[in-house]
Scaffold this motif. Structure first.
Motif, PDB file in Angstrom:
ATOM      1  N   THR A  75     -12.996  -9.412  22.950  1.00  0.00           N
ATOM      2  CA  THR A  75     -12.433 -10.342  21.979  1.00  0.00           C
ATOM      3  C   THR A  75     -12.818 -11.783  22.290  1.00  0.00           C
ATOM      4  O   THR A  75     -13.279 -12.516  21.411  1.00  0.00           O
ATOM      5  CB  THR A  75     -10.888 -10.216  21.958  1.00  0.00           C
ATOM      6  OG1 THR A  75     -10.546  -8.866  21.628  1.00  0.00           O
ATOM      7  CG2 THR A  75     -10.268 -11.150  20.944  1.00  0.00           C
ATOM      8  N   CYS A  76     -12.642 -12.180  23.523  1.00  0.00           N
ATOM      9  CA  CYS A  76     -12.832 -13.586  23.887  1.00  0.00           C
ATOM     10  C   CYS A  76     -14.296 -13.985  24.015  1.00  0.00           C
ATOM     11  O   CYS A  76     -14.659 -15.125  23.720  1.00  0.00           O
ATOM     12  CB  CYS A  76     -12.097 -13.898  25.180  1.00  0.00           C
ATOM     13  SG  CYS A  76     -10.306 -13.725  25.032  1.00  0.00           S
ATOM     14  N   THR A  77     -15.145 -13.070  24.454  1.00  0.00           N
ATOM     15  CA  THR A  77     -16.545 -13.435  24.678  1.00  0.00           C
ATOM     16  C   THR A  77     -17.383 -13.353  23.410  1.00  0.00           C
ATOM     17  O   THR A  77     -18.577 -13.598  23.461  1.00  0.00           O
ATOM     18  CB  THR A  77     -17.180 -12.595  25.800  1.00  0.00           C
ATOM     19  OG1 THR A  77     -17.122 -11.220  25.460  1.00  0.00           O
ATOM     20  CG2 THR A  77     -16.495 -12.864  27.135  1.00  0.00           C
ATOM     21  N   GLU A  78     -16.750 -13.038  22.288  1.00  0.00           N
ATOM     22  CA  GLU A  78     -17.480 -13.133  21.020  1.00  0.00           C
ATOM     23  C   GLU A  78     -17.810 -14.588  20.722  1.00  0.00           C
ATOM     24  O   GLU A  78     -18.805 -14.876  20.072  1.00  0.00           O
ATOM     25  CB  GLU A  78     -16.676 -12.512  19.880  1.00  0.00           C
ATOM     26  CG  GLU A  78     -16.646 -11.000  19.940  1.00  0.00           C
ATOM     27  CD  GLU A  78     -15.918 -10.371  18.764  1.00  0.00           C
ATOM     28  OE1 GLU A  78     -15.643 -11.070  17.769  1.00  0.00           O
ATOM     29  OE2 GLU A  78     -15.630  -9.170  18.843  1.00  0.00           O
ATOM     30  N   CYS A  79     -16.973 -15.512  21.189  1.00  0.00           N
ATOM     31  CA  CYS A  79     -17.176 -16.937  20.931  1.00  0.00           C
ATOM     32  C   CYS A  79     -17.365 -17.774  22.194  1.00  0.00           C
ATOM     33  O   CYS A  79     -17.968 -18.839  22.144  1.00  0.00           O
ATOM     34  CB  CYS A  79     -15.980 -17.505  20.168  1.00  0.00           C
ATOM     35  SG  CYS A  79     -15.713 -16.738  18.574  1.00  0.00           S
ATOM     36  N   HIS A  80     -16.800 -17.333  23.297  1.00  0.00           N
ATOM     37  CA  HIS A  80     -16.802 -18.128  24.531  1.00  0.00           C
ATOM     38  C   HIS A  80     -17.534 -17.413  25.645  1.00  0.00           C
ATOM     39  O   HIS A  80     -17.569 -16.186  25.672  1.00  0.00           O
ATOM     40  CB  HIS A  80     -15.361 -18.349  25.030  1.00  0.00           C
ATOM     41  CG  HIS A  80     -14.460 -18.963  24.026  1.00  0.00           C
ATOM     42  ND1 HIS A  80     -14.548 -20.275  23.654  1.00  0.00           N
ATOM     43  CD2 HIS A  80     -13.447 -18.442  23.303  1.00  0.00           C
ATOM     44  CE1 HIS A  80     -13.629 -20.540  22.751  1.00  0.00           C
ATOM     45  NE2 HIS A  80     -12.943 -19.443  22.514  1.00  0.00           N
ATOM     46  N   PHE A 131      -8.235 -18.678  17.336  1.00  0.00           N
ATOM     47  CA  PHE A 131      -9.563 -18.084  17.361  1.00  0.00           C
ATOM     48  C   PHE A 131      -9.666 -16.696  16.737  1.00  0.00           C
ATOM     49  O   PHE A 131     -10.747 -16.291  16.309  1.00  0.00           O
ATOM     50  CB  PHE A 131     -10.086 -17.999  18.809  1.00  0.00           C
ATOM     51  CG  PHE A 131     -10.365 -19.346  19.398  1.00  0.00           C
ATOM     52  CD1 PHE A 131     -11.419 -20.123  18.941  1.00  0.00           C
ATOM     53  CD2 PHE A 131      -9.569 -19.853  20.406  1.00  0.00           C
ATOM     54  CE1 PHE A 131     -11.674 -21.373  19.482  1.00  0.00           C
ATOM     55  CE2 PHE A 131      -9.813 -21.098  20.959  1.00  0.00           C
ATOM     56  CZ  PHE A 131     -10.870 -21.869  20.493  1.00  0.00           C
TER      57      PHE A 131
END
Length: 90
Positions: free
Chosen positions: A40-45, A67
């Motif tokens: 979930t988080c590493t899709e953008c960060h 987000f």
């Protein structure tokens, strides 16, 4: 027969490697829903941005809402719980 055994071994080996990669949660701390949070988080960060932060309940909910979406959704609750449990104030 020997070729069949080799082919089956090759297929199983590739399948195991793919599964192992899918379960690799590093650099996120091991814990329930670590793979979900990483995905979930590493899709953008970058992962380092997330794991270097400290999340209390308020911040985790705020970030998820900003987000991703509803922090009260089933997925949102899992992510917020992971962030506060494994990446909470140290």
């Amino acid at each position: 027969m020997m070729l069949l055994r080799f082919s089956l071994f090759a297929v199983l080996s590739v399948g195991c490697s793919t599964a192992a990669l899918a379960e690799d949660t590093s650099p996120f701390p091991a814990g329930e829903n670590a793979a979900l949070v990483k995905k979930t988080c590493t899709e953008c960060h970058g992962a380092s941005v997330v794991v270097s932060a400290q999340f209390d309940e308020k911040l985790a909910r705020k970030q998820y809402k900003l987000f991703v979406g509803d922090p009260d959704s089933e997925e949102g609750q899992k992510v917020v719980k992971y962030l506060t449990t494994y990446l909470g104030p140290r």
